[in-house]
Motif scaffolding. Structure first.
Motif, PDB file in Angstrom:
ATOM      1  N   LYS A  87      10.079   4.398  -5.687  1.00  0.00           N
ATOM      2  CA  LYS A  87       9.606   3.044  -5.387  1.00  0.00           C
ATOM      3  C   LYS A  87       9.626   2.856  -3.888  1.00  0.00           C
ATOM      4  O   LYS A  87      10.655   3.013  -3.246  1.00  0.00           O
ATOM      5  CB  LYS A  87      10.487   2.000  -6.068  1.00  0.00           C
ATOM      6  CG  LYS A  87       9.901   0.606  -5.959  1.00  0.00           C
ATOM      7  CD  LYS A  87      10.585  -0.345  -6.910  1.00  0.00           C
ATOM      8  CE  LYS A  87       9.875  -1.680  -6.871  1.00  0.00           C
ATOM      9  NZ  LYS A  87      10.454  -2.641  -7.792  1.00  0.00           N
TER      10      LYS A  87
ATOM     11  N   SER B 135      10.679  -5.105  -4.650  1.00  0.00           N
ATOM     12  CA  SER B 135       9.924  -5.786  -5.710  1.00  0.00           C
ATOM     13  C   SER B 135       9.496  -7.182  -5.294  1.00  0.00           C
ATOM     14  O   SER B 135       8.423  -7.653  -5.673  1.00  0.00           O
ATOM     15  CB  SER B 135      10.756  -5.852  -6.985  1.00  0.00           C
ATOM     16  OG  SER B 135      11.944  -6.582  -6.762  1.00  0.00           O
TER      17      SER B 135
ATOM     18  N   GLU C  73       6.290  -6.919  -3.506  1.00  0.00           N
ATOM     19  CA  GLU C  73       5.187  -6.672  -4.432  1.00  0.00           C
ATOM     20  C   GLU C  73       4.777  -7.954  -5.154  1.00  0.00           C
ATOM     21  O   GLU C  73       3.603  -8.260  -5.299  1.00  0.00           O
ATOM     22  CB  GLU C  73       5.602  -5.609  -5.460  1.00  0.00           C
ATOM     23  CG  GLU C  73       5.630  -4.210  -4.896  1.00  0.00           C
ATOM     24  CD  GLU C  73       5.782  -3.163  -5.985  1.00  0.00           C
ATOM     25  OE1 GLU C  73       6.105  -3.549  -7.130  1.00  0.00           O
ATOM     26  OE2 GLU C  73       5.591  -1.988  -5.697  1.00  0.00           O
TER      27      GLU C  73
ATOM     28  N   THR D  48      -4.354  -0.878  -2.192  1.00  0.00           N
ATOM     29  CA  THR D  48      -2.995  -1.196  -2.610  1.00  0.00           C
ATOM     30  C   THR D  48      -2.959  -2.532  -3.328  1.00  0.00           C
ATOM     31  O   THR D  48      -2.308  -2.685  -4.366  1.00  0.00           O
ATOM     32  CB  THR D  48      -2.052  -1.240  -1.394  1.00  0.00           C
ATOM     33  OG1 THR D  48      -2.064   0.026  -0.753  1.00  0.00           O
ATOM     34  CG2 THR D  48      -0.635  -1.589  -1.812  1.00  0.00           C
TER      35      THR D  48
ATOM     36  N   ASP E 210      -4.346  -2.093  -6.746  1.00  0.00           N
ATOM     37  CA  ASP E 210      -3.400  -1.404  -7.623  1.00  0.00           C
ATOM     38  C   ASP E 210      -2.294  -2.354  -8.083  1.00  0.00           C
ATOM     39  O   ASP E 210      -1.902  -2.354  -9.253  1.00  0.00           O
ATOM     40  CB  ASP E 210      -2.774  -0.203  -6.904  1.00  0.00           C
ATOM     41  CG  ASP E 210      -3.792   0.912  -6.673  1.00  0.00           C
ATOM     42  OD1 ASP E 210      -4.847   0.896  -7.338  1.00  0.00           O
ATOM     43  OD2 ASP E 210      -3.532   1.771  -5.810  1.00  0.00           O
ATOM     44  N   LEU E 211      -1.781  -3.151  -7.149  1.00  0.00           N
ATOM     45  CA  LEU E 211      -0.736  -4.108  -7.490  1.00  0.00           C
ATOM     46  C   LEU E 211      -1.252  -5.153  -8.470  1.00  0.00           C
ATOM     47  O   LEU E 211      -0.547  -5.566  -9.399  1.00  0.00           O
ATOM     48  CB  LEU E 211      -0.216  -4.788  -6.222  1.00  0.00           C
ATOM     49  CG  LEU E 211       0.586  -3.916  -5.264  1.00  0.00           C
ATOM     50  CD1 LEU E 211       0.905  -4.690  -3.997  1.00  0.00           C
ATOM     51  CD2 LEU E 211       1.868  -3.437  -5.918  1.00  0.00           C
TER      52      LEU E 211
ATOM     53  N   GLN F 106      -3.633  -4.748 -10.664  1.00  0.00           N
ATOM     54  CA  GLN F 106      -3.754  -4.108 -11.975  1.00  0.00           C
ATOM     55  C   GLN F 106      -2.387  -3.964 -12.631  1.00  0.00           C
ATOM     56  O   GLN F 106      -2.232  -4.144 -13.836  1.00  0.00           O
ATOM     57  CB  GLN F 106      -4.415  -2.726 -11.821  1.00  0.00           C
ATOM     58  CG  GLN F 106      -4.730  -2.042 -13.137  1.00  0.00           C
ATOM     59  CD  GLN F 106      -5.667  -2.858 -14.009  1.00  0.00           C
ATOM     60  OE1 GLN F 106      -6.590  -3.506 -13.516  1.00  0.00           O
ATOM     61  NE2 GLN F 106      -5.422  -2.844 -15.309  1.00  0.00           N
ATOM     62  N   LYS F 107      -1.386  -3.655 -11.816  1.00  0.00           N
ATOM     63  CA  LYS F 107      -0.022  -3.530 -12.311  1.00  0.00           C
ATOM     64  C   LYS F 107       0.472  -4.853 -12.882  1.00  0.00           C
ATOM     65  O   LYS F 107       1.098  -4.901 -13.940  1.00  0.00           O
ATOM     66  CB  LYS F 107       0.896  -3.084 -11.170  1.00  0.00           C
ATOM     67  CG  LYS F 107       1.755  -1.880 -11.502  1.00  0.00           C
ATOM     68  CD  LYS F 107       2.320  -1.264 -10.256  1.00  0.00           C
ATOM     69  CE  LYS F 107       3.549  -1.986  -9.793  1.00  0.00           C
ATOM     70  NZ  LYS F 107       4.196  -1.331  -8.639  1.00  0.00           N
TER      71      LYS F 107
ATOM     72  N   GLU G 167      -1.183  -5.587 -16.241  1.00  0.00           N
ATOM     73  CA  GLU G 167      -0.572  -4.804 -17.319  1.00  0.00           C
ATOM     74  C   GLU G 167       0.777  -5.393 -17.721  1.00  0.00           C
ATOM     75  O   GLU G 167       1.116  -5.459 -18.902  1.00  0.00           O
ATOM     76  CB  GLU G 167      -0.407  -3.355 -16.874  1.00  0.00           C
ATOM     77  CG  GLU G 167      -1.731  -2.610 -16.699  1.00  0.00           C
ATOM     78  CD  GLU G 167      -1.558  -1.261 -16.041  1.00  0.00           C
ATOM     79  OE1 GLU G 167      -0.393  -0.894 -15.743  1.00  0.00           O
ATOM     80  OE2 GLU G 167      -2.575  -0.565 -15.826  1.00  0.00           O
ATOM     81  N   ARG G 168       1.539  -5.828 -16.721  1.00  0.00           N
ATOM     82  CA  ARG G 168       2.854  -6.405 -16.993  1.00  0.00           C
ATOM     83  C   ARG G 168       2.728  -7.713 -17.767  1.00  0.00           C
ATOM     84  O   ARG G 168       3.476  -7.975 -18.714  1.00  0.00           O
ATOM     85  CB  ARG G 168       3.569  -6.652 -15.654  1.00  0.00           C
ATOM     86  CG  ARG G 168       5.074  -6.474 -15.717  1.00  0.00           C
ATOM     87  CD  ARG G 168       5.691  -6.700 -14.360  1.00  0.00           C
ATOM     88  NE  ARG G 168       5.335  -5.655 -13.411  1.00  0.00           N
ATOM     89  CZ  ARG G 168       5.641  -5.687 -12.127  1.00  0.00           C
ATOM     90  NH1 ARG G 168       6.293  -6.740 -11.644  1.00  0.00           N
ATOM     91  NH2 ARG G 168       5.316  -4.712 -11.332  1.00  0.00           N
TER      92      ARG G 168
END
Length: 428
Positions: free
Chosen positions: A120, A124, A127, A159, A162-163, A165-166, A169-170
């Motif tokens: 990592k 967090s 992010e 980036t 990507d974040l 998309q993350k 998903e979460r």
């Protein structure tokens, strides 16, 4: 005749240069004392904070490695279960700036730290901030500028994507978690947001459900997109809740939406329904002249201030007659036709009445969603609107809202035991 004192102007002129010289010297000394380079101080303080964070994290990593090895570093002992094999460097971005971590290596196992997830690279909280900036409609270019100003780190468009998309998903995983346990009270409502569709701005409905469990705590049960608050939208939403494990509640609380009522009968026919009294008041007052609204509102509130359902019905009949004498026939008809839908809460414990006779518990968190979505304006699609609303609800669920007991559910259990005893007594 009194002689006037003669002023010595020459002495005064001689003193002035000395006074001016002393004053100039004093100002010069003062300037030397209070002159501060604020930029250097800020840089120095920032470096102190960054170095402190770096030292603390590295110390924690070392302590964690010692615990895994069974002994401290360089210590000889029969209790040793592993050995050190040096370390490797890893850059870690925090709110205090970029720090260099020394990740310990172990001889006989991989070092899996509980402090920092393996590989990592970014704290967090950083992010989460990036994701939230994107979700509230901040452009990717602006996100790059903000991150560089705050953390000295310019995040690329890739980036951010990507974040994002993350985060999607979460949130999807959270939205589809199984519903466990029984929820006695379930609140339902919809929020209308704007989205662009083919160059036009149209409404999109986001449907929300929260419940109160057997432990008395509130929980967000579900959130989903519905094209409209019609039967198709509500049927799809209730099917989604049922599929995830929502058992039949004791009571649903909502506004009177015909599509919702029809869907409840299809999916949870044994549940009782309470119409939100606040929404009902608004419906009645919509056919009352402005000058008489306060008087009529007081009359309506008096209905729900009665000690039991029978007294409330008697009061409602009196209110209907009073409205007719006031020449407010439409308001009288509205009260007569719908008041029984607002009295279901009398079937439940008195201590719960103030929590279940309106939909206010859900309305309160819906306001937070509206406040966040107002920043965006019109969403590019319904999924973006859903993700932002869900992200907000997910945050609310983890705050004091979801961590504080809302009701004492023992009251409901006691009432059900008494009702069961009465039924068994009659049957016996």
């Amino acid at each position: 005749m009194v002689d006037k004192p003669i002023k010595n102007h020459n002495n005064q002129r001689k003193d002035r240069p000395m006074q001016n010289s002393d004053s100039a010297q004093s100002d010069k000394n003062l300037r030397n004392v209070i002159k501060i380079n604020e930029a250097q101080i800020q840089d120095h303080l920032g470096e102190m904070v960054r170095s402190t964070v770096e030292e603390t994290l590295n110390a924690m990593l070392d302590a964690e490695a010692d615990h895994l090895c069974g002994v401290k570093r360089y210590e000889r002992s029969d209790k040793r279960t592993n050995g050190r094999a040096g370390h490797y460097g890893r850059t870690f971005h925090t709110k205090a700036g970029e720090v260099e971590l020394k990740i310990p290596k172990l001889r006989f196992a991989k070092f899996e730290t509980a402090i920092i997830e393996r590989y990592k690279r970014r704290e967090s909280s950083v992010e989460e901030a990036l994701m939230e900036m994107y979700l509230v409609g901040v452009s990717v270019r602006r996100v790059e500028d903000v991150t560089e100003a705050l953390w000295g780190l310019k995040v690329s468009a890739g980036t951010v994507s990507d974040l994002n998309q993350k985060m999607y998903e979460r949130i999807e995983a959270w939205r589809n978690e199984p519903i466990q346990g029984h929820y006695a009270y379930v609140y339902l409502d919809g929020i209308s947001l704007k989205r662009t569709w083919g160059g036009e701005v149209k409404n999109v409905a986001v449907l929300v459900a929260i419940g109160v469990g057997e432990d008395g705590y509130r929980q967000v049960l579900g959130i989903a997109e519905g094209c409209k608050e019609d039967k198709a939208g509500w049927s799809s939403f209730l099917a989604y809740l049922k599929k995830r494990g929502l058992t039949c509640p004791e009571l649903f609380i909502s506004d009177k939406c015909l599509g919702l009522l029809e869907s409840l009968a299809d999916y949870y026919p044994d549940a009782k329904w309470q119409r939100c009294t606040v929404h009902w008041y608004r419906n009645v007052l919509s056919v009352v002249p402005r000058g008489k609204m306060k008087e009529v509102a007081a009359m309506l509130k008096a209905i729900h201030a009665q000690e039991d359902a029978d007294a409330a019905r008697d009061k409602a009949r009196a209110v209907v007659e009073k409205l007719k004498t006031m020449k407010l026939s439409k308001a009288a008809d509205t009260v007569e036709e719908g008041v029984h839908e607002t009295l279901t809460y009398y079937d439940f414990p008195r201590e719960h009445h103030r929590h279940i006779y309106t939909n206010n518990p859900l309305e309160a968190i819906n306001k937070q969603i509206r406040r966040r979505t107002r920043v965006v304006g019109a969403f590019p699609d319904g999924n973006s609107a859903l993700m932002l609303a869900a992200a907000r609800l997910r945050h609310v669920a983890g705050t004091q809202w979801g961590l504080k007991q809302y009701m004492n559910m023992e009251r409901l259990k006691e009432l059900k035991r008494k009702q069961l005893a009465i039924v068994e007594g009659i049957a016996g």
